[in-house]
Design a protein around this motif. Structure first.
Motif, PDB file in Angstrom:
ATOM      1  N   ALA A   5      87.719 -84.614  95.451  1.00 16.02           N
ATOM      2  CA  ALA A   5      86.603 -85.001  96.405  1.00 16.02           C
ATOM      3  C   ALA A   5      86.244 -83.356  96.845  1.00 16.02           C
ATOM      4  O   ALA A   5      84.950 -82.866  96.780  1.00 16.02           O
ATOM      5  N   LYS A   6      87.202 -82.764  97.375  1.00 13.43           N
ATOM      6  CA  LYS A   6      87.295 -81.464  97.945  1.00 13.43           C
ATOM      7  C   LYS A   6      86.825 -80.425  96.673  1.00 13.43           C
ATOM      8  O   LYS A   6      85.779 -79.590  97.025  1.00 13.43           O
ATOM      9  N   ILE A   7      87.034 -80.540  95.446  1.00 13.19           N
ATOM     10  CA  ILE A   7      86.996 -79.742  94.357  1.00 13.19           C
ATOM     11  C   ILE A   7      85.624 -80.060  94.078  1.00 13.19           C
ATOM     12  O   ILE A   7      84.628 -78.954  93.843  1.00 13.19           O
ATOM     13  N   ASP A   8      84.972 -81.219  94.034  1.00 14.32           N
ATOM     14  CA  ASP A   8      83.648 -81.722  93.776  1.00 14.32           C
ATOM     15  C   ASP A   8      82.746 -81.018  94.794  1.00 14.32           C
ATOM     16  O   ASP A   8      81.727 -80.376  94.403  1.00 14.32           O
ATOM     17  N   ILE A   9      82.980 -81.050  95.888  1.00 19.88           N
ATOM     18  CA  ILE A   9      82.316 -80.646  97.268  1.00 19.88           C
ATOM     19  C   ILE A   9      82.025 -79.105  96.886  1.00 19.88           C
ATOM     20  O   ILE A   9      81.048 -78.510  96.990  1.00 19.88           O
ATOM     21  N   THR A  10      83.234 -78.514  96.511  1.00 22.89           N
ATOM     22  CA  THR A  10      83.221 -76.956  96.240  1.00 22.89           C
ATOM     23  C   THR A  10      82.250 -76.813  95.104  1.00 22.89           C
ATOM     24  O   THR A  10      81.476 -75.630  95.235  1.00 22.89           O
ATOM     25  N   GLN A  11      82.235 -77.489  94.183  1.00 24.47           N
ATOM     26  CA  GLN A  11      81.577 -76.913  93.016  1.00 24.47           C
ATOM     27  C   GLN A  11      80.045 -77.203  93.335  1.00 24.47           C
ATOM     28  O   GLN A  11      79.278 -76.575  92.813  1.00 24.47           O
ATOM     29  N   ILE A  12      79.869 -78.646  94.133  1.00 27.08           N
ATOM     30  CA  ILE A  12      78.490 -78.672  94.404  1.00 27.08           C
ATOM     31  C   ILE A  12      77.877 -77.722  95.421  1.00 27.08           C
ATOM     32  O   ILE A  12      76.742 -77.021  95.189  1.00 27.08           O
ATOM     33  N   GLY A  13      78.691 -77.218  96.217  1.00 19.71           N
ATOM     34  CA  GLY A  13      78.333 -75.790  97.238  1.00 19.71           C
ATOM     35  C   GLY A  13      77.908 -74.705  96.544  1.00 19.71           C
ATOM     36  O   GLY A  13      77.000 -74.049  96.585  1.00 19.71           O
ATOM     37  N   ASN A  14      78.841 -74.406  95.424  1.00 22.94           N
ATOM     38  CA  ASN A  14      78.536 -73.204  94.604  1.00 22.94           C
ATOM     39  C   ASN A  14      77.273 -73.236  93.920  1.00 22.94           C
ATOM     40  O   ASN A  14      76.550 -72.406  93.699  1.00 22.94           O
ATOM     41  N   ALA A  15      77.108 -74.478  93.322  1.00 21.80           N
ATOM     42  CA  ALA A  15      75.567 -74.577  92.356  1.00 21.80           C
ATOM     43  C   ALA A  15      74.437 -74.628  93.339  1.00 21.80           C
ATOM     44  O   ALA A  15      73.352 -74.020  93.341  1.00 21.80           O
ATOM     45  N   LEU A  16      74.627 -75.171  94.892  1.00 15.65           N
ATOM     46  CA  LEU A  16      73.711 -74.916  95.561  1.00 15.65           C
ATOM     47  C   LEU A  16      73.169 -73.654  96.248  1.00 15.65           C
ATOM     48  O   LEU A  16      72.141 -73.238  96.295  1.00 15.65           O
ATOM     49  N   ASN A  17      74.422 -72.796  96.323  1.00 13.60           N
ATOM     50  CA  ASN A  17      74.320 -71.283  96.374  1.00 13.60           C
ATOM     51  C   ASN A  17      73.471 -70.592  95.458  1.00 13.60           C
ATOM     52  O   ASN A  17      72.621 -69.665  95.507  1.00 13.60           O
ATOM     53  N   MET A  18      73.963 -71.077  94.188  1.00 11.72           N
ATOM     54  CA  MET A  18      73.062 -70.237  92.958  1.00 11.72           C
ATOM     55  C   MET A  18      71.488 -70.550  93.161  1.00 11.72           C
ATOM     56  O   MET A  18      70.743 -69.961  92.827  1.00 11.72           O
ATOM     57  N   TYR A  19      71.207 -72.010  93.574  1.00  7.94           N
ATOM     58  CA  TYR A  19      69.993 -72.473  93.511  1.00  7.94           C
ATOM     59  C   TYR A  19      69.347 -71.494  94.832  1.00  7.94           C
ATOM     60  O   TYR A  19      67.989 -71.027  94.347  1.00  7.94           O
ATOM     61  N   LYS A  20      69.920 -71.449  95.603  1.00  9.23           N
ATOM     62  CA  LYS A  20      69.498 -70.703  96.777  1.00  9.23           C
ATOM     63  C   LYS A  20      69.107 -69.102  96.379  1.00  9.23           C
ATOM     64  O   LYS A  20      68.108 -68.519  96.767  1.00  9.23           O
ATOM     65  N   LEU A  21      69.923 -68.597  95.533  1.00  2.27           N
ATOM     66  CA  LEU A  21      69.779 -67.393  95.051  1.00  2.27           C
ATOM     67  C   LEU A  21      68.686 -67.211  94.212  1.00  2.27           C
ATOM     68  O   LEU A  21      67.906 -66.114  94.371  1.00  2.27           O
ATOM     69  N   ASP A  22      68.543 -68.162  93.661  1.00  2.00           N
ATOM     70  CA  ASP A  22      67.177 -68.170  92.496  1.00  2.00           C
ATOM     71  C   ASP A  22      66.007 -68.322  93.270  1.00  2.00           C
ATOM     72  O   ASP A  22      65.026 -67.723  92.863  1.00  2.00           O
ATOM     73  N   ASN A  23      65.933 -69.230  94.379  1.00  2.00           N
ATOM     74  CA  ASN A  23      64.889 -69.928  94.787  1.00  2.00           C
ATOM     75  C   ASN A  23      64.504 -69.727  96.322  1.00  2.00           C
ATOM     76  O   ASN A  23      63.690 -70.100  97.051  1.00  2.00           O
ATOM     77  N   PHE A  24      65.611 -68.949  96.959  1.00  2.00           N
ATOM     78  CA  PHE A  24      65.433 -68.487  98.394  1.00  2.00           C
ATOM     79  C   PHE A  24      65.467 -69.604  99.232  1.00  2.00           C
ATOM     80  O   PHE A  24      65.412 -69.366 100.547  1.00  2.00           O
ATOM     81  N   THR A  25      66.104 -70.781  99.021  1.00  2.00           N
ATOM     82  CA  THR A  25      65.977 -72.110  99.579  1.00  2.00           C
ATOM     83  C   THR A  25      66.833 -73.065  99.133  1.00  2.00           C
ATOM     84  O   THR A  25      67.033 -72.893  97.942  1.00  2.00           O
ATOM     85  N   TYR A  26      67.366 -73.985  99.760  1.00  2.00           N
ATOM     86  CA  TYR A  26      68.038 -74.982  99.166  1.00  2.00           C
ATOM     87  C   TYR A  26      67.233 -76.361  98.996  1.00  2.00           C
ATOM     88  O   TYR A  26      65.979 -75.999  99.549  1.00  2.00           O
ATOM     89  N   PRO A  27      67.381 -77.163  97.947  1.00  2.00           N
ATOM     90  CA  PRO A  27      66.594 -78.078  97.859  1.00  2.00           C
ATOM     91  C   PRO A  27      66.740 -78.940  99.203  1.00  2.00           C
ATOM     92  O   PRO A  27      67.582 -78.835 100.108  1.00  2.00           O
ATOM     93  N   SER A  28      65.650 -79.646  99.224  1.00  2.00           N
ATOM     94  CA  SER A  28      65.431 -80.434 100.529  1.00  2.00           C
ATOM     95  C   SER A  28      66.411 -81.683 100.574  1.00  2.00           C
ATOM     96  O   SER A  28      66.672 -81.992  99.371  1.00  2.00           O
ATOM     97  N   THR A  29      66.314 -82.343 101.601  1.00  2.00           N
ATOM     98  CA  THR A  29      67.253 -83.349 101.782  1.00  2.00           C
ATOM     99  C   THR A  29      66.683 -84.842 100.673  1.00  2.00           C
ATOM    100  O   THR A  29      67.252 -85.324 100.055  1.00  2.00           O
ATOM    101  N   ASP A  30      65.202 -84.936 100.714  1.00  2.00           N
ATOM    102  CA  ASP A  30      64.502 -85.621 100.066  1.00  2.00           C
ATOM    103  C   ASP A  30      64.792 -85.207  98.449  1.00  2.00           C
ATOM    104  O   ASP A  30      64.769 -86.172  97.568  1.00  2.00           O
ATOM    105  N   GLN A  31      64.753 -84.081  98.108  1.00  2.00           N
ATOM    106  CA  GLN A  31      64.927 -83.520  96.983  1.00  2.00           C
ATOM    107  C   GLN A  31      66.500 -83.952  96.278  1.00  2.00           C
ATOM    108  O   GLN A  31      66.749 -84.407  95.243  1.00  2.00           O
TER     109      GLN A  31
END
Length: 101
Positions: A5-31
């Motif tokens: 679970a810790k590894i998964d959460i780290t990987q999800i966090g990395n994906a979120l950071n890449m999304y933010k780098l590309d789009n300047f924001t994170y996906p919303s809770t609803d998304q």
């Protein structure tokens, strides 16, 4: 299972950071985390969504439950967490705020 679970959460966090780098924001809770798999079409629609997406599929934790996601988070900019083996919000939750424990 906790380590997975810790590894998964780290990987999800990395994906979120890449999304933010590309789009300047994170996906919303609803998304939700689905916003890392397919381009959101409502809310803040990302202008620079990667054609390869950020994750191949929405992950589930080692106990078969979808990971939880809040943006903005309660404990940080975003909260990514598993409800743990009991599937309930409790002290055994594993989140991006307690990965070092």
């Amino acid at each position: 299972m906790v380590e997975k679970a810790k590894i998964d959460i780290t990987q999800i966090g990395n994906a979120l950071n890449m999304y933010k780098l590309d789009n300047f924001t994170y996906p919303s809770t609803d998304q939700g985390l689905q916003g890392l798999v397919t381009k959101p079409t409502s809310g803040r629609v990302p202008k620079n969504f990667s054609p390869d997406a950020y994750l191949p599929k929405v992950p589930v934790d080692p106990w078969g439950t979808p990971y939880q996601y809040l943006s903005p988070g309660v404990r940080g900019k975003v909260d990514i967490y598993s409800l743990g083996p009991d599937g309930q919000q409790s002290d055994d939750d594993i989140g991006n705020w307690n990965l070092d424990k």
